[in-house]
Design an enzyme around this catalytic site. Structure first.
Site, mmCIF file in Angstrom:
data_model
loop_
_atom_site.group_PDB
_atom_site.id
_atom_site.type_symbol
_atom_site.label_atom_id
_atom_site.label_comp_id
_atom_site.label_asym_id
_atom_site.label_seq_id
_atom_site.Cartn_x
_atom_site.Cartn_y
_atom_site.Cartn_z
ATOM 1 N N LEU A 33 0.819 -1.215 0.000
ATOM 2 C CA LEU A 33 0.000 0.000 0.000
ATOM 3 C C LEU A 33 0.854 1.267 0.000
ATOM 4 O O LEU A 33 1.839 1.361 0.728
ATOM 5 C CB LEU A 33 -0.925 -0.011 1.223
ATOM 6 C CG LEU A 33 -1.829 -1.246 1.342
ATOM 7 C CD1 LEU A 33 -2.690 -1.158 2.594
ATOM 8 C CD2 LEU A 33 -2.696 -1.436 0.111
ATOM 9 N N SER A 35 0.485 5.869 -0.869
ATOM 10 C CA SER A 35 -0.477 6.928 -0.535
ATOM 11 C C SER A 35 -1.677 6.976 -1.479
ATOM 12 O O SER A 35 -2.704 7.567 -1.139
ATOM 13 C CB SER A 35 0.213 8.283 -0.432
ATOM 14 O OG SER A 35 1.092 8.443 -1.490
ATOM 15 N N HIS A 37 -3.390 4.228 -2.247
ATOM 16 C CA HIS A 37 -4.346 3.392 -1.501
ATOM 17 C C HIS A 37 -4.838 4.125 -0.248
ATOM 18 O O HIS A 37 -6.016 4.041 0.096
ATOM 19 C CB HIS A 37 -3.685 2.085 -1.050
ATOM 20 C CG HIS A 37 -3.203 1.212 -2.155
ATOM 21 N ND1 HIS A 37 -1.866 1.063 -2.456
ATOM 22 C CD2 HIS A 37 -3.884 0.440 -3.042
ATOM 23 C CE1 HIS A 37 -1.737 0.230 -3.468
ATOM 24 N NE2 HIS A 37 -2.944 -0.158 -3.855
ATOM 25 N N GLY A 147 -9.201 3.082 -7.570
ATOM 26 C CA GLY A 147 -8.455 4.222 -8.096
ATOM 27 C C GLY A 147 -8.721 4.438 -9.583
ATOM 28 O O GLY A 147 -8.893 3.481 -10.346
ATOM 29 N N LYS A 149 -6.541 5.454 -11.535
ATOM 30 C CA LYS A 149 -5.330 5.151 -12.292
ATOM 31 C C LYS A 149 -5.549 3.907 -13.149
ATOM 32 O O LYS A 149 -5.094 3.840 -14.285
ATOM 33 C CB LYS A 149 -4.148 4.944 -11.350
ATOM 34 C CG LYS A 149 -2.897 4.641 -12.095
ATOM 35 C CD LYS A 149 -1.688 4.782 -11.234
ATOM 36 C CE LYS A 149 -0.575 3.982 -11.821
ATOM 37 N NZ LYS A 149 -0.812 2.544 -11.631
#
Ligand code: PAF
Length: 281
Positions: A33, A35, A37, A147, A149
């Site tokens: 994990l 930042s 996450h 996310g 991303k």
């Protein structure tokens, strides 16, 4: 905060919370994990009374020759991140807890999984859909956080939830970047310092494309050319794909005239990195 490793334990705890009337969020992860996450867990904790983080490196979403064995794993470090970000429970099963040896059933989407990352990773999104469906069935959360991303993953999960009537709301959260613009990723830790520097080309090339869009450029052929010529300036970078697609259907488009997803995948040395942005044309 507790960590449990069995389906029985996590189900029991979530059932108790639901009976007591708490709203429950799920943040599915593969651990390692960072930042990015943390921002998902923070948001989940703000919007819900209880937060479950699943940590599971899902073997069936990795293809042959991909980094399943070397994928970074550090449960102890992840527990510290989850605790400080506001999680209430970690579900960290082993592979044999999640999958029967003779598993027959799976979940997949059709067209949405064929382009972008799916083009060269043919079984990847079926692996993602299957594990995410299982997590949704194991943990009956009200909301799940992913996310932006992984834009294709997010689009696919939203569609799967719509098509299969999962009773859960999917929340997409913005990309978290380092100060210099590199999108946070568990795979960034594979990069040498030279490669880390070279990886900035992802965000730089996307910024050039966004600037061109803001200046009125609508031809996706030209926009892709702008990204390509920027990336080609970086000797350590090798293009996997540069795509501009409809942000909902993920269909390739010629003219940028509705919400579009500009997505790239680039190898920096041996590490494959992705980045993207959505442009509301
Ligand atoms: O994005 C990820 O980390 C994974 O694909 C997910 C959603 C946890 C499924 O394994």
């Amino acid at each position: 905060m507790n960590t449990v490793k069995t389906i029985k334990e996590v189900r029991h705890q979530v059932k108790v919370w639901k009976k007591e009337g708490y709203s429950v969020a799920l943040v599915p992860t593969m651990g390692s994990l960072h930042s990015g996450h943390e921002s998902l867990i923070n948001r989940a904790a703000k919007e819900n009374e209880k937060v479950v983080v699943s940590i599971f490196v899902n073997p069936i979403q990795f293809g042959k020759g991909e980094d399943l064995d070397s994928y970074p794993r550090d449960l102890h470090k992840d527990e510290i991140v989850c605790d400080s970000a506001g999680a209430d429970l970690i579900f960290a099963p082993k592979a044999d807890e999640m999958y029967y040896k003779d598993i027959e059933a799976s979940v997949s989407v059709k067209e949405l999984a064929t382009g972008l990352c799916g083009a060269k990773r043919p079984n990847h999104f079926a692996g993602v859909c299957t594990v995410v469906s299982k997590l949704f069935n194991i943990i009956p959360a009200d909301k799940a956080y992913f996310g932006e991303k992984d834009a294709q993953q997010l689009a696919i999960i939203k569609r799967m939830v719509r098509d299969l009537n999962f009773d859960i709301e999917i929340i997409g959260c913005p990309i978290v970047r380092e100060k210099d613009g590199l999108a946070k990723s568990s795979r960034n830790m594979y990069l040498s310092s030279k490669e880390r520097e070279a990886a900035l080309i992802l965000n730089k090339s996307l910024t050039k494309c966004r600037d061109a869009l803001s200046n009125g450029e609508k031809s996706t052929k030209l926009l892709k050319k702008i990204i390509k010529s920027e990336i080609e300036k970086e000797v350590l970078a090798r293009i996997d794909y540069i795509e501009i697609v409809d942000a909902f259907s993920l269909d390739v488009i010629d003219i940028a005239c509705k919400p579009i997803l500009v997505a790239i995948a680039i190898y920096i040395g041996k590490t494959r990195l992705i980045d993207n942005f959505i442009y509301e044309a």
